[in-house]
Design an enzyme around this catalytic site. Structure first.
Site, PDB file in Angstrom:
ATOM      1  N   GLU A 170       0.875  -1.181   0.000  1.00 28.80           N
ATOM      2  CA  GLU A 170       0.000   0.000   0.000  1.00 28.80           C
ATOM      3  C   GLU A 170       0.905   1.221   0.000  1.00 28.80           C
ATOM      4  OE1 GLU A 170      -3.071   0.031  -0.431  1.00 28.80           O
ATOM      5  OE2 GLU A 170      -3.844  -1.932   0.161  1.00 28.80           O
ATOM      6  N   CYS A 183      -2.518   8.841   2.524  1.00 30.17           N
ATOM      7  CA  CYS A 183      -2.229   8.361   1.167  1.00 30.17           C
ATOM      8  C   CYS A 183      -3.392   8.678   0.246  1.00 30.17           C
ATOM      9  CB  CYS A 183      -1.916   6.874   1.173  1.00 30.17           C
ATOM     10  SG  CYS A 183      -3.114   5.872   2.056  1.00 30.17           S
TER      11      CYS A 183
END
Length: 521
Positions: free
Chosen positions: A274, A308
């Site tokens: 990720e 993110c």
């Protein structure tokens, strides 16, 4: 603003630390309810909110790593044989215990990481939610049955526990990302070794203290949930290269992810990555601008741009560009920046001064690449900002995806650009190396459906009339391209934590071969 000492007293930080079992000096390794006496170099954890020392960690060493991995191997042998619903019961109790500690843990997340208290509470709520999800999942780890081409044969697929799951978490979500992995891995029958970011180790130690209560009460084998709070000097490439750890789940920058993927791939292990995001919102001429404004505001400045999924780019139709820009500038002027535990604060500090320097360098590059700063970009100083980690959120006008725009700056730096046609908007949207989250604001179904189609967004997450930030745990979370391709949390993400097996059972007295092959003797 109040000075740091007054705020410290007002927010009862010492009481929070005591409640969570955080000491002045903390051991950095645990095999569940048992803490190892670690002797690695100390890391001091300072709050970006006020620069105060929160506590220290005696890092886990290479020797501690070996001890933890050995315990994890031993625990897996028995843990995998516990029925999945029984494992789910342990996870249910962990969720309930997190409910009890939600406020103090949320406050520590806010104080050590810098996100505002509401977001700290939200992060702990995410942990609770994923526990609930995992409990239900523990009764649904189902395979598939299919018809065999051979008579009196039965075929099916089933899933088995994988083994040790290594979780490397980033600073911006000190506790939630671990839970996404750990709770699913637990119900799948795996054991977990957690290496938290060196910037927020106290949050990890607090979580380990909380879950240790449940593990001890249920006599869970030592080694099921493990913690290794140590820097790369002690726990780095050796963790990634360890064949005893079949899956490494890593959250972080694309640069770090490429290294993780390379080392894990060399041994043909699994990696769940990720990585970075460079998320855009397309605002069309048919958008509800007020709704889009609220989404952009939280997406761009929430968590001080350190998600993110933070909104980095706005691609706005030329007919509404000026109107939306004026609305956004007016809204930015009302953003309250300050101590993350102050209930009036909307934007807290960046994680440290290194992040501030990266922010300033990015702004300089914007200027050199002919971008125009139209708001903010300064480092704040004076009373209440003594830590040096507070910045004014920045808005820049650019005419395309400049080189700097194609990079992820982990800070509240927002780029605005215009488009004429939907073809141009999608090209701009997809014209960056990352592919995590995306959104479009429009009341025109032709535009929104195209955005969600094969020729639309190339991201792992694509939203309509909501922002890029704030994903729910029910859906698979992750992205494409340099975001790494991993999927965590909901949907069928549990399958990455298990190994798939195809089984064929012959209940006849013959032995026919597949594809009709004749092999006589």
């Amino acid at each position: 603003m109040k000075n740091g000492a007054v705020l410290e007293k007002a927010f009862n930080i010492q009481s929070v630390l005591k409640t969570l079992g955080i000491k002045q000096v903390n051991n950095g390794a645990s095999t569940g309810a048992v803490w190892l006496e670690t002797k690695g170099e100390r890391i001091d954890s300072y709050s970006p909110a006020d620069g105060a020392l929160i506590g220290s960690i005696a890092q886990a060493t290479t020797e501690d790593y070996e001890a933890v991995i050995k315990k994890a191997e031993e625990a897996f042998i028995t843990w995998r044989m516990m029925p999945a619903p029984k494992r789910g019961e342990i996870v249910r109790q962990i969720g309930d215990r997190l409910r009890e500690y939600k406020e103090p843990l949320g406050k520590l997340v806010s104080y050590e990481m810098g996100k505002i208290y509401q977001e700290g509470l939200g992060e702990v709520q995410e942990m609770i939610d994923i526990c609930d999800f995992a409990v239900g999942l523990s009764r649904q780890l189902h395979g598939f049955t299919m018809h065999s081409e051979r008579p009196r044969h039965r075929m099916y697929e089933q899933y088995h526990p994988l083994g040790i799951v290594g979780v490397i978490s980033a600073f911006n979500f000190p506790v939630a990302v671990w839970s996404w992995n750990a709770m699913l891995a637990m119900v799948c029958g795996d054991v977990v070794v957690w290496k938290p970011s060196s910037k927020v180790m106290l949050c990890a130690i607090a979580v380990q203290n909380i879950v240790a209560e449940v593990l001890k009460e249920n006599k869970v084998p030592e080694g099921v949930l493990n913690l290794l709070a140590g820097g790369s000097k002690y726990i780095g490439d050796n963790f990634l290269a360890d064949k005893r750890v079949p899956l490494i789940s890593a959250t972080g920058s694309t640069r770090v992810g490429k290294r993780v993927g390379s080392i894990v791939g060399e041994r043909l292990g699994r990696s769940l990555l990720e990585l970075g995001g460079n998320n855009a919102i397309i605002i069309t001429e048919h958008a509800d601008l007020e709704m889009a404004l609220r989404a952009v505001l939280f997406g761009a400045v929430g968590t001080a741009g350190q998600r993110c999924t933070s909104t980095r780019r706005l691609i706005i139709h030329e007919s509404v560009y000026e109107s939306f820009k004026n609305k956004l500038l007016a809204a930015y002027k009302h953003i309250r920046i300050g101590h993350p535990l102050d209930e009036k604060t909307l934007v807290g500090p960046l994680i440290d001064k290194s992040a501030v320097n990266d922010y300033l360098k990015a702004i300089e590059r914007v200027k050199k690449e002919d971008g125009k700063i139209i708001y903010g970009g300064d480092v704040l100083s004076g009373e209440g900002y003594e830590s040096g980690c507070y910045v004014m959120p920045c808005i820049a006008e650019v005419n395309k995806n400049l080189d700097i725009v194609c990079e992820e700056t982990f800070a509240p730096l927002l780029y605005m650009m215009t488009y004429k046609t939907m073809d141009e908007a999608i090209e701009l949207h997809n014209g960056v190396p990352q592919g995590l989250s995306s959104a479009i604001f429009s009341r025109n179904i032709l535009e929104t459906e195209r955005f969600l189609s094969h020729e639309g967004s190339d991201c792992g997450i694509a939203n309509v009339n909501i922002g890029t930030s704030g994903a729910e745990i029910g859906g698979a979370f992750g992205g494409e391209k340099e975001t790494g391709g991993g999927r965590e949390s909901g949907s069928d993400s549990w399958k990455i934590y298990m190994r798939r097996q195809t089984n064929t059972i012959n209940y006849s007295t013959e032995l026919p071969l597949a594809q009709g092959i004749q092999f006589g003797f």
